[in-house]
Design a protein around this motif. Structure first.
Motif, mmCIF file in Angstrom:
data_model
loop_
_atom_site.group_PDB
_atom_site.id
_atom_site.type_symbol
_atom_site.label_atom_id
_atom_site.label_comp_id
_atom_site.label_asym_id
_atom_site.label_seq_id
_atom_site.Cartn_x
_atom_site.Cartn_y
_atom_site.Cartn_z
ATOM 1 N N MET A 147 0.799 -1.227 0.000
ATOM 2 C CA MET A 147 0.000 0.000 0.000
ATOM 3 C C MET A 147 0.833 1.279 0.000
ATOM 4 N N THR A 148 1.960 1.300 0.688
ATOM 5 C CA THR A 148 2.780 2.517 0.700
ATOM 6 C C THR A 148 3.279 2.829 -0.706
ATOM 7 N N ARG A 188 -0.746 8.459 -6.349
ATOM 8 C CA ARG A 188 -0.765 9.901 -6.065
ATOM 9 C C ARG A 188 0.078 10.649 -7.109
ATOM 10 N N TRP A 239 -7.729 5.784 2.558
ATOM 11 C CA TRP A 239 -6.871 5.768 1.385
ATOM 12 C C TRP A 239 -7.180 6.952 0.469
ATOM 13 N N LEU A 257 -4.525 9.810 -0.806
ATOM 14 C CA LEU A 257 -4.322 10.134 -2.220
ATOM 15 C C LEU A 257 -4.583 11.612 -2.517
ATOM 16 N N THR A 290 0.275 3.709 -3.002
ATOM 17 C CA THR A 290 -0.236 5.051 -2.729
ATOM 18 C C THR A 290 0.660 6.104 -3.358
#
Length: 173
Positions: free
Chosen positions: A73-74, A81, A106, A110, A77
């Protein structure tokens, strides 16, 4: 992690997280007028996401995450983004199922901000929290004039009535 062009078959290769199982048809938004990507990690599909242009300057975002995306997820993201920062759209909107706390978190990561709540908005009649990312800049009409709150009020009056909310915002009736 590797980002590739989205193909609808990618959705079938992913174990969609439980909150999004009813949204799998959202992948059809990528055809043929949208831009969309698939994130792969260790050869596995971990996410599919994209933007659908509503009109010049405005797009709706969609995304499906794998139940196995957690440890990525890091990086995911950061990548998404960055892609959102690089598109020409001034306004990007997204709807998150009401109660889907991780999805709302989340969306904020973003760069989206809450704009409202919509009842019976999602497939199956589920409620949604509406988010948007808006780049700084002015608005313009078809003849490229700048418009402000007074212009919106005048437009409302031309359409048969205008109202000012308690928050001082203009809206048409």
């Amino acid at each position: 992690m590797n980002i590739v062009a989205f193909e609808p078959a990618h959705v079938d290769l992913m174990r969609v997280q439980p909150w999004q199982v009813g949204e799998v048809d959202a992948s059809s938004l990528a055809a043929p007028y949208g831009m969309a990507w698939t994130a792969l990690a260790d050869g596995e599909v971990i996410a599919c996401a994209g933007l659908v242009e509503m009109w010049r300057g405005r797009a709706c975002a969609w995304g499906l995450l794998s139940a196995d995306a957690g440890r990525h997820m890091t990086a995911l993201t950061r990548e998404i983004r960055s892609r959102l920062d690089g598109v020409a759209f001034r306004r990007i909107e997204i709807a998150v199922a009401a109660g889907f706390v991780a999805g709302a978190r989340w969306a904020r990561l973003l760069g989206f901000e809450v704009e409202g709540y919509a009842r019976a908005y999602l497939p199956g009649g589920c409620d949604a929290v509406l988010f948007a990312r808006v780049k700084d800049g002015g608005c313009s009409t078809n003849d490229d004039r700048r418009c402000g709150a007074g212009d919106r009020l005048d437009l409302c009056r031309q359409r048969g009535g205008g109202a000012v909310s308690s928050a001082g915002e203009y809206g048409c009736r």
